[in-house]
Scaffold this motif. Structure first.
Motif, PDB file in Angstrom:
ATOM      1  N   ASP A 214       1.656  -6.922   8.958  1.00  0.00           N
ATOM      2  CA  ASP A 214       1.541  -8.015   7.987  1.00  0.00           C
ATOM      3  C   ASP A 214       1.033  -7.548   6.633  1.00  0.00           C
ATOM      4  O   ASP A 214       1.284  -8.200   5.616  1.00  0.00           O
ATOM      5  CB  ASP A 214       0.595  -9.090   8.540  1.00  0.00           C
ATOM      6  N   ASN A 215       0.328  -6.407   6.597  1.00  0.00           N
ATOM      7  CA  ASN A 215      -0.336  -6.007   5.353  1.00  0.00           C
ATOM      8  C   ASN A 215      -0.024  -4.588   4.877  1.00  0.00           C
ATOM      9  O   ASN A 215      -0.327  -4.258   3.733  1.00  0.00           O
ATOM     10  CB  ASN A 215      -1.848  -6.135   5.531  1.00  0.00           C
ATOM     11  N   PHE A 216       0.586  -3.754   5.724  1.00  0.00           N
ATOM     12  CA  PHE A 216       0.786  -2.343   5.356  1.00  0.00           C
ATOM     13  C   PHE A 216       2.229  -1.862   5.566  1.00  0.00           C
ATOM     14  O   PHE A 216       2.462  -0.714   5.899  1.00  0.00           O
ATOM     15  CB  PHE A 216      -0.179  -1.460   6.162  1.00  0.00           C
ATOM     16  N   LYS A 217       3.187  -2.784   5.358  1.00  0.00           N
ATOM     17  CA  LYS A 217       4.610  -2.464   5.506  1.00  0.00           C
ATOM     18  C   LYS A 217       4.911  -2.006   6.935  1.00  0.00           C
ATOM     19  O   LYS A 217       4.207  -2.380   7.870  1.00  0.00           O
ATOM     20  CB  LYS A 217       5.017  -1.410   4.463  1.00  0.00           C
ATOM     21  N   ASP A 218       5.927  -1.177   7.112  1.00  0.00           N
ATOM     22  CA  ASP A 218       6.310  -0.716   8.455  1.00  0.00           C
ATOM     23  C   ASP A 218       5.567   0.573   8.803  1.00  0.00           C
ATOM     24  O   ASP A 218       5.690   1.587   8.105  1.00  0.00           O
ATOM     25  CB  ASP A 218       7.815  -0.463   8.533  1.00  0.00           C
ATOM     26  N   LEU A 260       0.808   8.744  12.902  1.00  0.00           N
ATOM     27  CA  LEU A 260       1.264   7.564  12.173  1.00  0.00           C
ATOM     28  C   LEU A 260       1.946   7.985  10.887  1.00  0.00           C
ATOM     29  O   LEU A 260       1.480   8.897  10.192  1.00  0.00           O
ATOM     30  CB  LEU A 260       0.094   6.635  11.830  1.00  0.00           C
ATOM     31  N   PHE A 261       3.032   7.305  10.541  1.00  0.00           N
ATOM     32  CA  PHE A 261       3.692   7.499   9.255  1.00  0.00           C
ATOM     33  C   PHE A 261       3.658   6.176   8.509  1.00  0.00           C
ATOM     34  O   PHE A 261       4.010   5.122   9.056  1.00  0.00           O
ATOM     35  CB  PHE A 261       5.134   7.965   9.454  1.00  0.00           C
ATOM     36  N   LEU A 262       3.210   6.240   7.261  1.00  0.00           N
ATOM     37  CA  LEU A 262       3.078   5.052   6.420  1.00  0.00           C
ATOM     38  C   LEU A 262       4.018   5.171   5.233  1.00  0.00           C
ATOM     39  O   LEU A 262       4.209   6.258   4.680  1.00  0.00           O
ATOM     40  CB  LEU A 262       1.636   4.911   5.920  1.00  0.00           C
TER      41      LEU A 262
END
Length: 294
Positions: A214-218, A260-262
């Motif tokens: 909801d707050n940090f894209k995919d 994790l990839f942001l």
């Protein structure tokens, strides 16, 4: 010897490594490496040991492990005598007070306990693993379309050593896709092994999914198995609304890794973690603590 940075004390500490002598022999001697390639890295070896850790015979290991590695049992929801086998203890649940979740929508939290490395502005074809070794995101998840979304984004590598809490959680509320599973070997993810095995993460068994947060894209989750990890267990319900801090899954016995990839500009990782990564040190974190901001 593995040195890491303790964020709370702002001091460097030496990690207590479970099976350190075994790891050093396996990954540092010709005979050990031969044994590794012939037997240890195979699924059968980890499955057999995993079965032992699921059996009542392994129960006697619990008390010794707690004593040798100073495990704080006050954090656990169960008492020592209630564990039926070693994996019951290894996959232990913790009280809510032990791992409070920062619910601020602008705060990005750690998905689990462990040692963290963080890389910004990543090149998808040259992802730094450790000590200068690199790998390709497309090779890691076998999906070029998904990989392209994270160009110039951020990569977080959370290494869970055997002494850590071994459940991993969602960093934000949202909806998570189904899990894609990729078969592979079972090398250790300890830095001792990472220095010896080329593209280790791409060689090991791994699972991946995407949290549409909801707050940090995919957010792309990649769980990597390791030696003696009997299984990677996903406990979440796919394509169903989840809350920040909800459990995503857990690893059975062994050291493991969550990567994790942001997406670009989704999160600004805390400066101390980035600085320690540049210096070559992992930062010790616990599940639910702040490691970045929107």
């Amino acid at each position: 010897m593995i040195k890491f940075y303790n964020r709370k004390t702002k001091q460097y500490e030496i990690e207590k490594v479970a099976g350190e002598n075994y790891l050093n022999w396996t990954y540092s001697s010709p005979i050990g490496m031969g044994f590794l390639e012939a037997i240890i890295k195979k699924k059968a070896f980890s499955s057999i040991y995993g079965s032992f850790c699921d059996s009542k015979m392994s129960r006697s290991k619990v008390r010794t492990f707690i004593k040798n590695f100073d495990i704080d049992m006050q954090e656990c929801t169960e008492k020592q005598e209630e564990f039926k086998c070693f994996n019951d203890f290894f996959t232990r649940k913790l009280t809510e007070k032990a791992r409070p979740i920062n619910k601020d929508n602008n705060i990005f939290i750690s998905p689990g306990d462990g040692r963290l490395l963080a890389y910004e502005n990543i090149d998808l074809d040259n992802l730094v693993e450790i000590k200068g070794m690199s790998y390709n995101l497309k090779e890691l998840i076998n999906d070029e379309k998904v990989s392209s979304k994270y160009e110039n984004g951020t990569c977080l590598i959370l290494r869970l050593c055997p002494t850590d809490y071994h459940r991993f959680h969602f960093v934000d509320s949202g909806v998570c896709s189904a899990t894609s599973k990729i078969k592979g070997a079972y090398y250790s993810v300890n830095p001792i092994a990472l220095n010896k095995v080329k593209k280790l993460f791409c060689a090991n068994k791994r699972e991946w999914s995407i949290l549409k947060s909801d707050n940090f894209k995919d957010v792309l989750y990649v769980e990597v198995g390791a030696t003696c990890v009997g299984a990677i267990i996903q406990t979440y319900k796919e394509n169903t609304k989840i809350s920040k801090g909800d459990e995503k899954g857990y690893f059975k016995f062994g050291g493991s890794t969550v990567v994790l990839f942001l997406e670009k500009d989704a999160v600004k990782i805390d400066s101390d973690i980035l600085e320690q990564t540049k210096l070559g040190y992992e930062s010790k974190v616990i599940m639910g603590e702040k490691i970045g901001i929107k």
